[in-house]
Write a protein that holds these residues in place. Structure first.
Motif, PDB file in Angstrom:
ATOM      1  N   ALA A   1       2.734  -9.235  10.714  1.00 13.78           N
ATOM      2  CA  ALA A   1       2.041  -8.029  11.169  1.00 13.78           C
ATOM      3  C   ALA A   1       0.797  -8.394  11.970  1.00 13.78           C
ATOM      4  CB  ALA A   1       1.661  -7.161   9.978  1.00 13.78           C
ATOM      5  N   ASN A   2       0.135  -9.471  11.569  1.00 16.19           N
ATOM      6  CA  ASN A   2      -1.062  -9.903  12.294  1.00 16.19           C
ATOM      7  C   ASN A   2      -0.704 -10.335  13.712  1.00 16.19           C
ATOM      8  OD1 ASN A   2      -3.711 -10.537  12.778  1.00 16.19           O
ATOM      9  ND2 ASN A   2      -3.639 -12.501  11.718  1.00 16.19           N
TER      10      ASN A   2
ATOM     11  N   ILE B   1       0.964   6.536  -0.515  1.00 13.67           N
ATOM     12  CA  ILE B   1       1.079   5.697   0.675  1.00 13.67           C
ATOM     13  C   ILE B   1      -0.307   5.534   1.268  1.00 13.67           C
ATOM     14  CG2 ILE B   1       2.105   5.451   2.938  1.00 13.67           C
ATOM     15  CD1 ILE B   1       4.375   7.235   1.991  1.00 13.67           C
ATOM     16  N   SER B   2      -0.814   4.334   1.200  1.00 13.34           N
ATOM     17  CA  SER B   2      -2.071   3.947   1.842  1.00 13.34           C
ATOM     18  C   SER B   2      -1.913   2.473   2.179  1.00 13.34           C
ATOM     19  CB  SER B   2      -3.259   4.224   0.918  1.00 13.34           C
ATOM     20  OG  SER B   2      -3.153   3.456  -0.258  1.00 13.34           O
ATOM     21  N   LYS B   3      -3.006   1.721   2.193  1.00 12.23           N
ATOM     22  CA  LYS B   3      -2.861   0.286   2.453  1.00 12.23           C
ATOM     23  C   LYS B   3      -2.043  -0.395   1.373  1.00 12.23           C
ATOM     24  CE  LYS B   3      -6.680  -0.682   5.452  1.00 12.23           C
ATOM     25  NZ  LYS B   3      -7.717  -1.628   5.784  1.00 12.23           N
ATOM     26  N   SER B   4      -2.041   0.185   0.184  1.00 12.67           N
ATOM     27  CA  SER B   4      -1.141  -0.301  -0.866  1.00 12.67           C
ATOM     28  C   SER B   4      -0.187   0.836  -1.220  1.00 12.67           C
ATOM     29  CB  SER B   4      -1.928  -0.768  -2.096  1.00 12.67           C
ATOM     30  OG  SER B   4      -2.571   0.316  -2.701  1.00 12.67           O
TER      31      SER B   4
ATOM     32  N   ILE C   1       6.177  -3.890   4.078  1.00 11.94           N
ATOM     33  CA  ILE C   1       4.900  -4.597   4.219  1.00 11.94           C
ATOM     34  C   ILE C   1       4.694  -4.937   5.693  1.00 11.94           C
ATOM     35  CG2 ILE C   1       3.621  -6.692   3.645  1.00 11.94           C
ATOM     36  CD1 ILE C   1       4.887  -6.664   0.938  1.00 11.94           C
ATOM     37  N   GLY C   2       3.545  -4.574   6.196  1.00 10.37           N
ATOM     38  CA  GLY C   2       3.217  -4.815   7.590  1.00 10.37           C
ATOM     39  C   GLY C   2       3.543  -3.639   8.498  1.00 10.37           C
TER      40      GLY C   2
ATOM     41  N   ILE D   1      -2.070  -0.594   8.046  1.00  7.63           N
ATOM     42  CA  ILE D   1      -0.725  -1.043   7.700  1.00  7.63           C
ATOM     43  C   ILE D   1      -0.630  -1.209   6.189  1.00  7.63           C
ATOM     44  CG2 ILE D   1      -0.320  -2.241   9.881  1.00  7.63           C
ATOM     45  CD1 ILE D   1      -0.975  -4.851   8.413  1.00  7.63           C
ATOM     46  N   ILE D   2       0.590  -1.252   5.702  1.00 11.71           N
ATOM     47  CA  ILE D   2       0.834  -1.444   4.277  1.00 11.71           C
ATOM     48  C   ILE D   2       0.693  -2.931   3.984  1.00 11.71           C
ATOM     49  CG2 ILE D   2       2.563  -1.304   2.473  1.00 11.71           C
ATOM     50  CD1 ILE D   2       3.074   1.404   3.316  1.00 11.71           C
TER      51      ILE D   2
END
Length: 169
Positions: free
Chosen positions: A65-66, A153-156, A114-115, A78-79
């Motif tokens: 993702a980075n 649903i947020s960053k985690s 994830i990402g 992003i997650i």
């Protein structure tokens, strides 16, 4: 030399029977203590292995993702982490080891999230519901199905699940 006949004396008979029963009881106590200690070590090992696998998947997804974010100029959330919690382990008689295995299976099933951007996941949350609820997870010849009771649903990504056995569907 003559060996005295101790087998005819009741005091000696009680001593020998007592020593034999004491050895048997102490053997079973030793086996129980060893089994409980070994079970705790297996659980700790499984938990650490689960954490290691989760961190490894998370790291790979975040690195990917980075790289994508470096290509894009806008920073969208992003997650980064997936947390799974089974809220009724006593109802379906899940022990701690099976719970860890089920949580790992569910995380493996939705690891692709994830990402991903939070807004794209929140738009397609119905797909996430169907991905988890329509799939059976089999451990030790028992198939478990899950209903999502809470989804954050947020960053985690936090998912609370209610487990069901296959014959209760």
């Amino acid at each position: 030399m003559h060996i005295p006949p101790y087998h005819k004396k009741p005091a000696w008979q009680l001593l020998i029977v007592g020593c034999t029963l004491g050895a048997i009881v102490s053997y079973f106590v030793l086996i129980y203590m060893y089994g409980s200690m070994y079970e705790e070590l297996i659980e700790e090992n499984l938990e650490l292995q689960s954490q290691y696998n989760e961190l490894k998947r998370q790291n790979e997804a975040l690195l990917a993702a980075n790289e994508d974010l470096n290509e894009k100029s806008n920073q969208e959330p992003i997650i980064e982490l997936i947390e799974v919690q089974i809220i009724n382990p006593e109802e379906v008689k899940l022990d701690r080891l099976i719970m860890h295995e089920l949580e790992d299976l569910i995380k493996d099933e939705i690891n692709y999230l994830i990402g991903r951007r939070v807004d794209s996941i929140s738009e397609s949350d119905l797909l996430l519901y169907r991905t988890i609820e329509n799939k059976g997870f089999t451990i030790e010849d028992i198939t478990y199905y899950f209903d999502i009771t809470e989804l954050t649903i947020s960053k985690s990504l936090k998912i609370k699940l209610r487990a069901k056995l296959s014959n209760k569907i």
